[in-house]
Design a protein around this motif. Structure first.
Motif, PDB file in Angstrom:
ATOM      1  N   ILE A 401       0.863  -1.179   0.000  1.00  0.00           N
ATOM      2  CA  ILE A 401       0.000   0.000   0.000  1.00  0.00           C
ATOM      3  C   ILE A 401       0.905   1.236   0.000  1.00  0.00           C
ATOM      4  CG2 ILE A 401      -1.774   1.279   1.228  1.00  0.00           C
ATOM      5  CD1 ILE A 401      -2.699  -1.340  -0.011  1.00  0.00           C
ATOM      6  N   HIS A 402       0.737   2.059  -1.027  1.00  0.00           N
ATOM      7  CA  HIS A 402       1.522   3.286  -1.119  1.00  0.00           C
ATOM      8  C   HIS A 402       0.620   4.457  -0.740  1.00  0.00           C
ATOM      9  CE1 HIS A 402       4.733   5.924  -2.539  1.00  0.00           C
ATOM     10  NE2 HIS A 402       3.766   6.681  -3.054  1.00  0.00           N
ATOM     11  N   ALA A 403       1.010   5.125   0.348  1.00  0.00           N
ATOM     12  CA  ALA A 403       0.196   6.240   0.833  1.00  0.00           C
ATOM     13  C   ALA A 403       1.044   7.471   1.108  1.00  0.00           C
ATOM     14  CB  ALA A 403      -0.550   5.824   2.097  1.00  0.00           C
ATOM     15  N   LYS A 404       2.219   7.556   0.488  1.00  0.00           N
ATOM     16  CA  LYS A 404       3.121   8.676   0.725  1.00  0.00           C
ATOM     17  C   LYS A 404       2.777   9.830  -0.207  1.00  0.00           C
ATOM     18  CE  LYS A 404       6.977   5.717   2.156  1.00  0.00           C
ATOM     19  NZ  LYS A 404       8.381   5.339   1.876  1.00  0.00           N
ATOM     20  N   THR A 405       3.018  11.036   0.274  1.00  0.00           N
ATOM     21  CA  THR A 405       2.817  12.245  -0.511  1.00  0.00           C
ATOM     22  C   THR A 405       4.145  12.971  -0.637  1.00  0.00           C
ATOM     23  OG1 THR A 405       0.551  12.454   0.295  1.00  0.00           O
ATOM     24  CG2 THR A 405       1.559  14.418  -0.670  1.00  0.00           C
ATOM     25  N   VAL A 406       4.517  13.299  -1.849  1.00  0.00           N
ATOM     26  CA  VAL A 406       5.809  13.927  -2.060  1.00  0.00           C
ATOM     27  C   VAL A 406       5.828  15.317  -1.431  1.00  0.00           C
ATOM     28  CG1 VAL A 406       5.134  14.874  -4.291  1.00  0.00           C
ATOM     29  CG2 VAL A 406       7.554  14.469  -3.793  1.00  0.00           C
ATOM     30  N   ASP A 407       6.972  15.644  -0.832  1.00  0.00           N
ATOM     31  CA  ASP A 407       7.199  16.958  -0.238  1.00  0.00           C
ATOM     32  C   ASP A 407       8.347  17.610  -0.994  1.00  0.00           C
ATOM     33  OD1 ASP A 407       7.566  19.199   1.257  1.00  0.00           O
ATOM     34  OD2 ASP A 407       7.775  18.179   3.189  1.00  0.00           O
ATOM     35  N   PRO A 408       8.069  18.600  -1.846  1.00  0.00           N
ATOM     36  CA  PRO A 408       9.147  19.212  -2.635  1.00  0.00           C
ATOM     37  C   PRO A 408      10.299  19.745  -1.792  1.00  0.00           C
ATOM     38  CG  PRO A 408       7.008  19.871  -3.481  1.00  0.00           C
ATOM     39  CD  PRO A 408       6.750  19.153  -2.197  1.00  0.00           C
ATOM     40  N   SER A 409      10.000  20.167  -0.588  1.00  0.00           N
ATOM     41  CA  SER A 409      11.078  20.702   0.250  1.00  0.00           C
ATOM     42  C   SER A 409      12.011  19.622   0.756  1.00  0.00           C
ATOM     43  CB  SER A 409      10.472  21.453   1.445  1.00  0.00           C
ATOM     44  OG  SER A 409       9.728  20.560   2.272  1.00  0.00           O
ATOM     45  N   LYS A 410      11.594  18.357   0.669  1.00  0.00           N
ATOM     46  CA  LYS A 410      12.443  17.249   1.106  1.00  0.00           C
ATOM     47  C   LYS A 410      13.147  16.571  -0.070  1.00  0.00           C
ATOM     48  CE  LYS A 410      11.209  17.520   5.461  1.00  0.00           C
ATOM     49  NZ  LYS A 410      12.162  17.833   6.549  1.00  0.00           N
ATOM     50  N   CYS A 411      12.786  16.922  -1.292  1.00  0.00           N
ATOM     51  CA  CYS A 411      13.421  16.313  -2.464  1.00  0.00           C
ATOM     52  C   CYS A 411      14.825  16.861  -2.623  1.00  0.00           C
ATOM     53  CB  CYS A 411      12.599  16.589  -3.719  1.00  0.00           C
ATOM     54  SG  CYS A 411      10.926  15.906  -3.646  1.00  0.00           S
ATOM     55  N   ILE A 412      15.734  16.014  -3.060  1.00  0.00           N
ATOM     56  CA  ILE A 412      17.137  16.412  -3.230  1.00  0.00           C
ATOM     57  C   ILE A 412      17.600  16.068  -4.630  1.00  0.00           C
ATOM     58  CG2 ILE A 412      17.668  16.131  -0.777  1.00  0.00           C
ATOM     59  CD1 ILE A 412      18.963  13.454  -1.468  1.00  0.00           C
ATOM     60  N   ILE A 413      18.690  16.727  -5.039  1.00  0.00           N
ATOM     61  CA  ILE A 413      19.280  16.507  -6.361  1.00  0.00           C
ATOM     62  C   ILE A 413      20.706  16.035  -6.178  1.00  0.00           C
ATOM     63  CG2 ILE A 413      19.967  17.598  -8.518  1.00  0.00           C
ATOM     64  CD1 ILE A 413      17.634  19.426  -8.274  1.00  0.00           C
ATOM     65  N   GLN A 414      21.079  15.004  -6.923  1.00  0.00           N
ATOM     66  CA  GLN A 414      22.408  14.413  -6.848  1.00  0.00           C
ATOM     67  C   GLN A 414      23.033  14.402  -8.234  1.00  0.00           C
ATOM     68  OE1 GLN A 414      21.529  10.513  -5.356  1.00  0.00           O
ATOM     69  NE2 GLN A 414      21.228  11.199  -3.241  1.00  0.00           N
ATOM     70  N   GLY A 415      24.377  14.544  -8.261  1.00  0.00           N
ATOM     71  CA  GLY A 415      25.081  14.467  -9.531  1.00  0.00           C
ATOM     72  C   GLY A 415      25.886  15.711  -9.813  1.00  0.00           C
ATOM     73  N   GLU A 416      27.036  15.550 -10.476  1.00  0.00           N
ATOM     74  CA  GLU A 416      27.894  16.676 -10.807  1.00  0.00           C
ATOM     75  C   GLU A 416      27.336  17.508 -11.946  1.00  0.00           C
ATOM     76  OE1 GLU A 416      31.737  15.189 -11.646  1.00  0.00           O
ATOM     77  OE2 GLU A 416      32.138  14.509  -9.589  1.00  0.00           O
ATOM     78  N   GLY A 417      26.415  16.935 -12.705  1.00  0.00           N
ATOM     79  CA  GLY A 417      25.890  17.652 -13.853  1.00  0.00           C
ATOM     80  C   GLY A 417      25.019  18.833 -13.488  1.00  0.00           C
ATOM     81  N   LEU A 418      24.782  19.068 -12.204  1.00  0.00           N
ATOM     82  CA  LEU A 418      23.958  20.195 -11.809  1.00  0.00           C
ATOM     83  C   LEU A 418      24.790  21.459 -11.565  1.00  0.00           C
ATOM     84  CD1 LEU A 418      21.118  21.127 -11.118  1.00  0.00           C
ATOM     85  CD2 LEU A 418      21.542  20.494  -8.755  1.00  0.00           C
TER      86      LEU A 418
END
Length: 590
Positions: A401-418
């Motif tokens: 059961i998937h009941a999670k809601t994405v929180d943009p403030s908790k999202c992260i970006i990884q990688g040197e290309g940024l």
């Protein structure tokens, strides 16, 4: 073949056979024929009735003559027929091959056809005995054809009533014959019947021709076998019987091998059956336990769904109560203010002005509800049927059961290309989505928007590709065509993720060195005065390039095109240095 009647005239027995259809002279079917027969030796496997004129196929299986005639030929071939006593035809004949109904063997019929097959007299004896001893069959006397037969003469092979039996005993020539009760013959299991010649009715076959390998009657021996080696069957039977016994001794080992092989196959069948039943029980037990595990997992999933529903319902109930209270407060303030302005006098309005103004200002700037959009994203309540959910009772189960809601403030970006990129080269980075508690989302499907725009050239936009990895992460790739700083927007559900927008610095395309990595221009050019170096060093005596220990020399190996001391670095110059060895050599070549 059915019953026979035998009448004795003097010393000679005259045999009158029943018709091949099993009917007597009056056209009546013999009573009890084929009804309730237990002895399988008297029944044809094709028509399921008593044998009628049974013939032996080369595979030693016996069938009625008419049953064999009705079989479809397997193949036909033309052969040259040789004249014989039984088949006097000359010329070309068609040889037929049929399939035995019992063993499916391909058997060749003789040129004379079905009539050329040997008659199975043993089967006729069995039919005669079965018919004679049948409870439903009534035998009549073979002499008077009137009385019921009760006894049988073993010498004359005739059935006798009591009256004819007494007359049979009074005759001088038959008084010594052995007469037995028909019921007593049942214990013997077989009756001896005379074999009649098919060419001479009434003549019994008692001779055997060795030249033709054929059993004969006296008429046949006189007519067509006068010069052949003929003898009584009782005199030559031992010789041919010994040959059959010798062949039997050769077949017996093969028979034992086949029996042992059959027993092996039967044991294998039994073992297979036992193993299959064991595996079937194991499968049933496994499936039953697996079903219980799945049912338990189902109840767990349903409990999780109910818990999420109750939690979010409580949240919605609280939000509704808050909104209803805020709406009531706003309506109270609005209604009072409108009534004051409409119905109140100047003094009444001025008297309540302060309190009304403060209340309206509070309602207009209520900090408790900065965003009046109270929604719960039910799209994030889903069932992922292909996701592994661990084990229940030792059995792996699927579905979470998937009941999670994405929180943009908790999202992260990884990688040197940024942070940095290079002109004309592909850059990559990864967006990892998390919920409000910081846990990975575990599934994709989010609305991700990426925008890369040049900060100095607003019309310079870099196209990006977003790939949903299905696990809550998104791979972003891009290829900038111009160097410079870029502004990167990364949004989820139209909201910036943590740190967005980002600054991406795109450097110029990598420039390769066009000069020579040398210790000095004097050495690399072989002492040419016109040779120059990117380091800017020079030598006295009219040399335009650098030399060891002279002014401007970096003191270590370097590139002649730009003076960089790093051999694997990017060239920082703008082409070949005028007067450098490479430029000089190119000039000489031109």
């Amino acid at each position: 073949m059915s019953l026979t009647r035998t009448t004795v005239v003097g010393e000679r027995s005259e045999v009158d056979a029943f018709s091949q259809t099993g009917e007597n002279e009056g056209g009546e079917q013999s009573k009890g024929a084929g009804e309730g027969v237990v002895n399988t030796k008297v029944v044809c496997r094709v028509c399921k009735n008593f044998y009628r004129d049974p013939k032996i196929l080369p595979c030693l299986h016996t069938f009625c003559t008419e049953c064999i005639r009705q079989l479809e030929p397997f193949s036909l071939s033309s052969v040259k027929e040789v004249s014989s006593q039984l088949s006097p035809t000359l010329g070309d004949q068609t040889s037929m091959t049929i399939l035995c109904p019992e063993c499916d063997s391909e058997v060749d019929l003789p040129p004379a056809g079905v009539d050329g097959l040997a008659t199975d007299h043993l089967a006729l004896d069995e039919v005669f005995l079965e018919t004679m001893l049948s409870e439903n069959c009534q035998l009549v006397c073979d002499l008077c054809n009137e009385g019921d037969a009760e006894k049988r003469c073993a010498v004359c092979n005739v059935n006798l009533c009591e009256f004819c039996c007494q007359a049979h005993r009074r005759q001088k020539k038959t008084s010594s014959h052995l007469v037995q009760h028909l019921q007593d013959l049942k214990a013997q299991g077989r009756l001896s019947r005379p074999v009649l010649c098919p060419l001479h009715p009434g003549e019994e076959v008692r001779l055997f021709c060795d030249s033709c390998d054929l059993a004969l009657c006296r008429e046949c021996a006189v007519a067509g076998h006068r010069d052949h080696q003929c003898g009584y069957a009782r005199d030559v039977v031992h010789r041919h019987g010994d040959r059959i016994r010798q062949l039997l001794r050769c077949v017996h080992p093969r028979l034992r091998q086949l029996e042992e092989a059959l027993r092996t196959v039967e044991r294998s069948q039994d073992a297979l059956q036992a193993r299959a039943e064991g595996v079937a029980r194991e499968v049933e037990r496994f499936c039953a336990e697996y079903v219980r595990a799945v049912e338990a997992h189902c109840q767990t999933l349903l409990g999780q769904v109910e818990a999420v529903r109750a939690q979010r319902r409580a949240q919605l109930h609280l939000q509704r109560a808050q909104l209803e209270q805020a709406l009531a407060d706003a309506r109270t303030g609005v209604d009072f203010s409108e009534r004051l302005l409409t119905c109140g006098t100047e003094v009444e309005i001025l008297s309540a002005k302060s309190v009304v103004a403060r209340r309206l200002a509070t309602l207009a700037e209520d900090s408790r509800y900065p965003n009046l959009t109270f929604t719960v994203d039910d799209g994030n309540l889903s069932f992922l049927r292909q996701e592994r959910a661990g084990e229940v009772g030792g059995y792996p189960v699927f579905g979470v059961i998937h009941a999670k809601t994405v929180d943009p403030s908790k999202c992260i970006i990884q990688g040197e290309g940024l942070q940095r990129g290079r002109e004309g080269q592909r850059g990559e980075f990864t967006l990892v989505c998390r919920d409000s508690s910081g846990e990975l989302m575990g599934k994709g499907g989010e609305a991700v928007l990426v925008s890369i725009v040049h900060k100095d050239k607003k019309d310079c936009v870099v196209e990006s590709t977003v790939v949903d990895n299905g696990d809550g992460s998104y791979s972003v790739s891009y290829t900038p065509r111009e160097p410079g700083p870029y502004s990167v927007w990364v949004c989820v559900k139209a909201q910036h993720v943590k740190g967005s927008p980002f600054v991406l610095v795109v450097r110029k395309k990598f420039r390769r060195h066009r000069g020579t990595f040398h210790c000095c221009s004097f050495c690399s050019s072989g002492g040419m005065k016109e040779a120059r170096c990117g380091c800017g060093g020079s030598m006295p005596g009219g040399y335009h390039g650098c030399g060891h220990g002279h002014k401007g020399h970096p003191g270590k190996p370097h590139w002649s095109c730009c003076g960089s001391v790093l051999e694997g670095s990017e060239c920082m110059g703008r082409g070949d240095t005028p007067g450098s060895p490479r430029s000089r050599l190119r000039t000489v070549e031109l």
